[in-house]
Design an enzyme around this catalytic site. Structure first.
Site, mmCIF file in Angstrom:
data_model
loop_
_atom_site.group_PDB
_atom_site.id
_atom_site.type_symbol
_atom_site.label_atom_id
_atom_site.label_comp_id
_atom_site.label_asym_id
_atom_site.label_seq_id
_atom_site.Cartn_x
_atom_site.Cartn_y
_atom_site.Cartn_z
ATOM 1 N N TYR A 125 0.804 -1.154 0.111
ATOM 2 C CA TYR A 125 -0.069 0.011 0.030
ATOM 3 C C TYR A 125 0.926 1.203 0.056
ATOM 4 O O TYR A 125 0.333 2.374 0.254
ATOM 5 C CB TYR A 125 -0.901 0.014 1.329
ATOM 6 C CG TYR A 125 -1.857 -0.975 1.376
ATOM 7 C CD1 TYR A 125 -3.220 -0.987 0.321
ATOM 8 C CD2 TYR A 125 -2.108 -1.819 2.180
ATOM 9 C CE1 TYR A 125 -4.004 -2.112 0.283
ATOM 10 C CE2 TYR A 125 -2.993 -3.222 2.260
ATOM 11 C CZ TYR A 125 -3.833 -2.904 1.202
ATOM 12 O OH TYR A 125 -4.901 -3.912 1.478
ATOM 13 N N ASP A 187 -1.849 -10.597 9.370
ATOM 14 C CA ASP A 187 -0.824 -11.546 8.728
ATOM 15 C C ASP A 187 0.678 -11.390 9.025
ATOM 16 O O ASP A 187 1.128 -12.576 9.229
ATOM 17 C CB ASP A 187 -1.097 -11.464 7.127
ATOM 18 C CG ASP A 187 -2.724 -11.837 6.903
ATOM 19 O OD1 ASP A 187 -3.136 -12.950 7.054
ATOM 20 O OD2 ASP A 187 -3.263 -11.125 6.142
ATOM 21 N N HIS A 432 4.882 -7.057 -4.313
ATOM 22 C CA HIS A 432 3.573 -7.143 -4.250
ATOM 23 C C HIS A 432 2.686 -5.753 -4.086
ATOM 24 O O HIS A 432 3.102 -5.030 -3.482
ATOM 25 C CB HIS A 432 3.048 -8.217 -3.327
ATOM 26 C CG HIS A 432 3.100 -7.919 -1.663
ATOM 27 N ND1 HIS A 432 2.168 -7.501 -1.038
ATOM 28 C CD2 HIS A 432 4.264 -7.788 -0.926
ATOM 29 C CE1 HIS A 432 2.443 -7.030 -0.172
ATOM 30 N NE2 HIS A 432 3.570 -7.351 0.290
ATOM 31 N N TYR A 513 -11.110 -0.037 0.050
ATOM 32 C CA TYR A 513 -11.108 0.456 1.221
ATOM 33 C C TYR A 513 -10.032 0.873 1.638
ATOM 34 O O TYR A 513 -9.579 1.855 2.701
ATOM 35 C CB TYR A 513 -11.786 -0.392 2.434
ATOM 36 C CG TYR A 513 -10.692 -1.292 2.871
ATOM 37 C CD1 TYR A 513 -10.189 -1.142 4.192
ATOM 38 C CD2 TYR A 513 -10.343 -2.464 2.059
ATOM 39 C CE1 TYR A 513 -9.285 -1.923 4.845
ATOM 40 C CE2 TYR A 513 -9.088 -3.482 2.923
ATOM 41 C CZ TYR A 513 -8.810 -2.912 4.103
ATOM 42 O OH TYR A 513 -7.806 -3.952 4.733
#
Length: 592
Positions: A125, A187, A432, A513
């Site tokens: 992000y 996680d 990622h 979101y």
């Protein structure tokens, strides 16, 4: 002389100025003179050892911007950009709330924007990177890393931004409280407890909604004043400060999450009394086409409380990757056809189907047994479904390596970093991105999202890897896109995929979101009802709270007045999706 900024009128290039003489990246609208004066004052405030300028040798030498997984020195360890990086050349490390106040006041004095991070582990992000290149990164986690309180009467903790899930769990162990307290973790355990809640992240116990289980913040506002929210507004020593979220009057806490309205320097977080009993389990479902039926069965189990936690249904390829697996005989495993994937699963992982559900049972044995019988009766309705391990469903009964061994830890609040193994699917050095839309918990919605993501992943030659997470009522669909950060073509394809997914998903009613820096403006534009009223309202708040626009400009698509009219500043947003006007233009202000 600094070069003029490059500004792309199509909104795809991030503008900044690089001053080669001083090795500085200057944010748009900030002069070299202002930046140099700001640095001098910061050294006086914090000490030279806590003001770090990248001289070209990299900041890793002082332990800043060093990513444990990639070893990179850019502010985003999982870099998506080509020439237009979300880059910075200066980082400061405050040691107290008073230091943060001083930094904010200096930012207003010199007109230099600052961008706060907690631990900078927001991988997928944007990591540590500022939305506005050149902004000074305020690394709160480096020195502000104290656990201020662990309360086992009312079950809460109070933490500073640098406290990780690992650190909190280790302190619980050190105090011998592991049989009394159960915390929640996401996680990956290396992130900030406070920072994850501020970005509205999730975990996997009954306290998985991290912002929903916070209570009271300490906020440094953009003018340098300190505000305590909730009952803390009555006084820092209010006995109910960490017990009642709301206090009196409008509830302010939410406006500080995913925003640029203040800097959170401490927060209360609720933890759970240990449930006294715990068992993890996995159900595996053989067919790709089972997805809508599984989701329809999950919804009532979650809403009724039979699932006492955030429920997660995972595509088998995610689990296979998380076990450090790669397809044999390939240089890279970037794309498998459906037939290749199904064949690989059946040959390599005999106890897995296409979909795997990971769950946990909490409480006394009688309660666990009751819930298990209900879950077993419901999931058995799916043809070919089976619980794993069979019979006893204890993690200790596993006969082969399984991701359940690691999900078992996460679902009881024990942090680990094992899920980073998913990058093994491509090999060492890969990165990622996450795509994270929200939808109703309906089988049809899951099927539509899955089909869209699969189609576009194939179009751009990336493998689909995803999870469906069921919150209190809604469903998160998390697509994990693995790409090579050293391959310009892959980065172009990754960006193009994410941009197309964002528009196409939003057209179907599935808005994200949470997102990466390069998508923030675009995702904000997908919340476009009533002529972008949400964004115009947020920017009206920005103008009122931060009139100089010094705090994290552009975060979540929220730009200060001095920058929002710059052509192309909203990346990836075409003209027809731009806000048409401020909510309250200056000439419309009422006079009493």
């Amino acid at each position: 002389m600094a070069a003029a900024p490059e500004i792309s009128l199509d909104g795809t290039k991030n503008p900044f100025i690089r001053d080669e003489e001083h090795k500085l990246i200057l944010p748009l609208g900030t002069s070299l003179r202002s930046m140099l004066a700001m640095l001098d004052d910061l050294r006086s405030l914090l000490g030279a050892d806590n003001v770090h300028v990248d001289s070209g040798e990299g900041l890793a030498a002082v332990g800043l911007f060093q990513d444990e997984q990639t070893g990179g020195v850019f502010t985003d360890g999982h870099d998506t950009q080509l020439d237009d990086k979300f880059a910075t050349s200066v980082c400061v490390t405050p040691g107290s709330t008073q230091d943060v106040q001083g930094i904010v006041k200096l930012a207003n004095k010199h007109g230099v924007p600052v961008s706060p991070i907690s631990r900078g582990k927001n991988l997928g992000y944007g990591g540590r990177s500022p939305r506005l290149s050149g902004s000074i990164v305020v690394d709160l986690g480096k020195r502000m890393n104290r656990i201020l309180e662990i309360n086992t009467t009312d079950y809460y903790v109070v933490v500073e931004p640098g406290v990780s899930y690992f650190q909190l769990y280790e302190e619980i162990l050190r105090r011998g409280l592991e049989k009394d307290v159960m915390m929640d973790c996401p996680d990956l355990g290396w992130g900030s407890v406070l920072g994850n809640a501020m970005d509205r992240g999730v975990g996997y116990t009954s306290y998985g909604d991290h912002f929903g289980t916070h209570c009271s913040m300490e906020i440094v506002l953009p003018n340098g004043e300190v505000m305590h929210t909730g009952m803390g507004a009555a006084g820092e020593d209010n006995p109910s400060r960490y017990l009642f979220n709301y206090g009196f009057g409008p509830y302010a806490d939410g406006i500080f999450t995913q925003s640029n309205f203040g800097i959170c320097t401490s927060m209360g977080m609720w933890v759970a009394p240990h449930p006294g009993g715990y068992q993890s389990y996995m159900w595996t479902f053989e067919n790709e086409s089972d997805l809508p039926q599984i989701v329809e069965l999950m919804r009532p189990l979650r809403i009724s409380g039979i699932f006492g936690h955030v429920a997660q249904l995972r595509h088998s390829l995610v689990d296979i990757a998380c076990l450090g697996t790669c397809v044999p005989g390939r240089d890279t495993a970037d794309y498998l056809s459906d037939d290749e994937f199904f064949k690989f699963v059946k040959e390599k992982f005999k106890n897995q189907g296409v979909w795997n559900f990971y769950g946990a049972l909490y409480g006394p044995k009688a309660v666990r047994d009751c819930h298990w019988e209900i879950i077993k009766a419901e999931f058995s309705k799916v043809k070919g479904a089976k619980e794993y391990p069979t019979q006893h469903y204890f993690v200790g009964d596993l006969e082969e390596k399984s991701l359940l061994q690691y999900r078992d830890l996460t679902m009881q609040g024990i942090p680990n970093n094992h899920e980073l193994q998913w990058l093994s699917w491509r090999g060492p050095g890969y990165a990622h991105l996450f795509f994270a839309p929200i939808s109703p918990t309906r089988g049809h919605d899951a099927e539509v999202q899955y089909a869209l993501c699969k189609k576009l992943c194939k179009k751009y030659n990336f493998q689909y890897m995803g999870n469906f997470c069921i919150g209190a009522r809604e469903m998160h669909h998390i697509l994990d896109l693995i790409y090579d950060p050293n391959d310009d073509d892959e980065k172009r394809r990754a960006q193009a995929l994410m941009r197309e997914l964002t528009w196409e998903s939003a057209n179907l009613g599935y808005q994200e979101y949470r997102t990466h820096n390069f998508l923030m403006d675009q995702v904000a534009a997908t919340y476009g009802g009533n002529n972008q009223i949400q964004l115009r309202f947020q920017e009206a708040l920005k103008d009122a709270l931060d009139p100089n626009g010094i705090l994290a400009p552009g975060k979540s698509g929220i730009w200060p007045k001095r920058l929002r009219s710059v052509p192309g500043i909203r990346l990836g947003v075409p003209a027809d999706k731009q806000p048409k006007a401020d909510l309250w233009p200056a000439h419309q202000h009422a006079r009493m």
